[in-house]
Scaffold this motif. Sequence first.
Motif, PDB file in Angstrom:
ATOM      1  N   PHE A   1       0.807  -1.216   0.000  1.00  0.00           N
ATOM      2  CA  PHE A   1       0.000   0.000   0.000  1.00  0.00           C
ATOM      3  C   PHE A   1       0.847   1.277   0.000  1.00  0.00           C
ATOM      4  N   ILE A   2       2.116   1.162   0.367  1.00  0.00           N
ATOM      5  CA  ILE A   2       2.978   2.345   0.419  1.00  0.00           C
ATOM      6  C   ILE A   2       3.186   2.887  -0.996  1.00  0.00           C
ATOM      7  N   PRO A   3       2.812   4.118  -1.258  1.00  0.00           N
ATOM      8  CA  PRO A   3       3.004   4.674  -2.607  1.00  0.00           C
ATOM      9  C   PRO A   3       4.488   4.841  -2.926  1.00  0.00           C
ATOM     10  N   GLN A   4       4.848   4.566  -4.162  1.00  0.00           N
ATOM     11  CA  GLN A   4       6.242   4.688  -4.575  1.00  0.00           C
ATOM     12  C   GLN A   4       6.414   5.881  -5.501  1.00  0.00           C
TER      13      GLN A   4
ATOM     14  N   HIS B   1       9.707   7.407   3.725  1.00  0.00           N
ATOM     15  CA  HIS B   1       8.832   6.320   4.152  1.00  0.00           C
ATOM     16  C   HIS B   1       9.323   5.812   5.505  1.00  0.00           C
ATOM     17  N   TYR B   2       8.382   5.424   6.344  1.00  0.00           N
ATOM     18  CA  TYR B   2       8.761   4.979   7.690  1.00  0.00           C
ATOM     19  C   TYR B   2       8.171   3.604   7.997  1.00  0.00           C
TER      20      TYR B   2
ATOM     21  N   PHE C   1      -5.213   7.017   5.733  1.00  0.00           N
ATOM     22  CA  PHE C   1      -4.630   5.904   6.467  1.00  0.00           C
ATOM     23  C   PHE C   1      -3.119   6.095   6.584  1.00  0.00           C
ATOM     24  N   PRO C   2      -2.479   5.408   7.558  1.00  0.00           N
ATOM     25  CA  PRO C   2      -1.032   5.579   7.740  1.00  0.00           C
ATOM     26  C   PRO C   2      -0.212   5.316   6.485  1.00  0.00           C
ATOM     27  N   ALA C   3      -0.675   4.419   5.609  1.00  0.00           N
ATOM     28  CA  ALA C   3       0.076   4.128   4.385  1.00  0.00           C
ATOM     29  C   ALA C   3       0.207   5.359   3.493  1.00  0.00           C
ATOM     30  N   VAL C   4      -0.711   6.314   3.656  1.00  0.00           N
ATOM     31  CA  VAL C   4      -0.678   7.544   2.856  1.00  0.00           C
ATOM     32  C   VAL C   4      -0.133   8.704   3.678  1.00  0.00           C
ATOM     33  N   ALA C   5      -0.650   8.882   4.885  1.00  0.00           N
ATOM     34  CA  ALA C   5      -0.226   9.973   5.758  1.00  0.00           C
ATOM     35  C   ALA C   5      -0.116   9.440   7.183  1.00  0.00           C
TER      36      ALA C   5
ATOM     37  N   THR D   1       3.600   5.393   5.923  1.00  0.00           N
ATOM     38  CA  THR D   1       4.113   4.644   7.076  1.00  0.00           C
ATOM     39  C   THR D   1       3.475   3.259   7.144  1.00  0.00           C
ATOM     40  N   VAL D   2       4.288   2.271   7.439  1.00  0.00           N
ATOM     41  CA  VAL D   2       3.805   0.918   7.737  1.00  0.00           C
ATOM     42  C   VAL D   2       3.923   0.702   9.238  1.00  0.00           C
ATOM     43  N   VAL D   3       2.845   0.254   9.863  1.00  0.00           N
ATOM     44  CA  VAL D   3       2.868  -0.097  11.284  1.00  0.00           C
ATOM     45  C   VAL D   3       2.633  -1.597  11.395  1.00  0.00           C
TER      46      VAL D   3
END
Length: 458
Positions: free
Chosen positions: A89-92, A98-99, A216-220, A227-229
Amino acid sequence: MTVSTEFGGTSRPEAGGESSPEKLLAPVLSAFWDEDRSWTLEGYRRHEGYEGLRKALAMSPDDVIAYVKEAGLRGRGGAGFPTGMKWQFIPQGDGKPHYLVVNADESEPGTCKDIPLLFANPHALIEGIVIACHAIRSEHAFIYLRGEVVPVLRRLHEAVREAYAAGYLGKNVLGSGLNLELTVHAGAGAYICGEETALLDSLEGRRGQPRLRPPFPAVAGLYACPTVVNNVESIASVPAILHKGKEWFRSMGSEKSPGFTLYSLSGHVANPGQYEAPLGITLRQLLEMSGGMRPGHRLKFWTPGGSSTPMLTEEHLDVPLDYEGVGAAGSMLGTKALQCFDETTCVVRAVTRWTEFYAHESCGKCTPCREGTYWLVQLLRDIEAGKGAMSDLDKLADIADNINGKSFCALGDGAASPIFSSLKYFREEYAQHITGGGCPFDPAKSTAWADHRTEVNA
């Protein structure tokens, strides 16, 4: 604390099968917890530590994500969301940092797997972090640890220092071109910070309260960046998958819930502890391994994933402990915290104590949770003391229904779960408190407690 270290191959557990229970264990994360200085880099390398990282660094980030997706690893923190999909889901190409944030704020009543893992084998987590950061193209990772566990904090700091010195962290990791900083942050003991967005607010220096989603965290996520948690066990499971292969991982567990996991067995059992086994094993099999319930007593009720998951009873002993099996039985696998209670336990008292915990830990941001948990506690205390009315049982269910699914985060749902399930299976016991003027398990009234006192004093 008991740690099972028998390695039983990769056979899938079958409820009621003929295999001996010990052969169903599959220690991977806990394979060498009982060895001398297992937490050191030297101890980890003796067991092929950081070999999965070398394989991952030879792959492209997208290939690593695809590999973890194909392995079928699901999040071990409660929801069971596919780990590789979360990474994807993390945009490239967005030009933002990115965290990766590892959630080690283990606070759920009954849950006790991540802290022993960090204490005995912290390098499994560090190796997993480096692999995950390579996959999501991150150069900074955080571990958010529950601050009260100071011995674990010290051991984790030392493991991070060793990893930096050996070149697994820092500039140009193992000559791959990856630069990675790892920060260990100790929280201040708030249950709500186990919720991923509240954790991010806490990391940023604000009061830990859940955020409105989307975004969502994957975007902001952290600092408004992708961010991935992930849970500790989720990330720590990745190195073994890379090193031993996705087919090896999928050979354990069930089709939709593959792999190994840590089951935390606690309560009125002969040998509580961590039992690492393939997903899909049953509580009956785990109890056989652990020596069963304490001598002279029988199982009354249990939780499959900590106090926030609906309780189950003796009739559910053969439910497969995977996400689908437990879900079909009307509960959730959650963190696989198997709390077992025998017949001397008052259900009303147990549910009251859990609800007091949720009321205390509610952040107060949303009305259903803030007000609902308070009133649940008032009603439960009256019922436990024999001051309630029969109408209070419907009122309990009504308040829980007004919390469930209507709160800002899952804390409200977790507070409602014990109410719904205990009323479903033990409504008669609630009624006995009301009609009998108090708890039938009171030491002055209960033959069960009298028998227990005799056993303890013998």
